[in-house]
Design a protein around this motif. Sequence first.
Motif, mmCIF file in Angstrom:
data_model
loop_
_atom_site.group_PDB
_atom_site.id
_atom_site.type_symbol
_atom_site.label_atom_id
_atom_site.label_comp_id
_atom_site.label_asym_id
_atom_site.label_seq_id
_atom_site.Cartn_x
_atom_site.Cartn_y
_atom_site.Cartn_z
ATOM 1 N N CYS A 60 0.850 -1.195 0.000
ATOM 2 C CA CYS A 60 0.000 0.000 0.000
ATOM 3 C C CYS A 60 0.889 1.250 0.000
ATOM 4 C CB CYS A 60 -0.900 -0.019 1.230
ATOM 5 S SG CYS A 60 -1.787 1.521 1.517
ATOM 6 N N CYS B 115 0.156 3.269 3.658
ATOM 7 C CA CYS B 115 0.597 2.801 4.977
ATOM 8 C C CYS B 115 1.687 1.734 4.886
ATOM 9 C CB CYS B 115 -0.596 2.281 5.782
ATOM 10 S SG CYS B 115 -1.237 0.707 5.185
ATOM 11 N N CYS C 83 -6.273 -1.558 0.048
ATOM 12 C CA CYS C 83 -5.483 -1.954 1.207
ATOM 13 C C CYS C 83 -6.423 -2.537 2.260
ATOM 14 C CB CYS C 83 -4.762 -0.731 1.759
ATOM 15 S SG CYS C 83 -3.825 -1.096 3.246
ATOM 16 N N CYS D 225 -5.502 -0.195 5.877
ATOM 17 C CA CYS D 225 -6.051 1.159 6.049
ATOM 18 C C CYS D 225 -7.309 1.375 5.214
ATOM 19 C CB CYS D 225 -4.993 2.226 5.737
ATOM 20 S SG CYS D 225 -4.580 2.384 3.992
HETATM 21 ZN ZN LIG Z 1 -2.782 0.960 3.541
#
Ligand SMILES: [Zn+2]
Length: 167
Positions: free
Chosen positions: A129, A132, A154, A157
């Motif tokens: 991702c 994050c 993702c 997150c």
């Molecule tokens: Zn993420």
Amino acid sequence: MRATITAAGDSGDKAWLAASAVPDPEIPCVTVADLGILRSVEMIDGVAVARLTPTYSGCPAVNAIELAVEAALLEAGFTPRIERVMSPAWTTDWITPEGREKLRDYGIAPPEKASGSIRSLFGEVEVACPKCGSRETERVSEFGSTACKALYRCLTCREPFDYFKCI
Ligand SMILES: [Zn+2]
């Protein structure tokens, strides 16, 4: 493979600077130099010869990129000539480290290195991702905002993001 500056003195440098600043029409956060599409700019008999290697064959952006580089060189006072170099074929490995960083900042997961990429059990590339860094991601669609990208989400997150497909 790195883009090379084949310059004949100052004018070659200036031609390279003008051409290399052209943004990619589909991902304007990166330039043609960041993507490794612009191979070289060389002054030959007063003509600025820019050599470009298209990314995805059939990508509609190819002509737009060539026209944009031509326009940038004209604007910088050069007589431009665009040469399309098909071999060796472009790969996502040519994207510079700076280009990868810009993609991530833009929210696009940069392509994993074509050589030695990590593949999950299902034969899909594991994509981190860009927001994050989690590798707990899933592919939502084969095609993202352009044919060159895939849409991922993702699982950590919950953010959807584009993945610049690896070739
Ligand atoms: Zn993420």
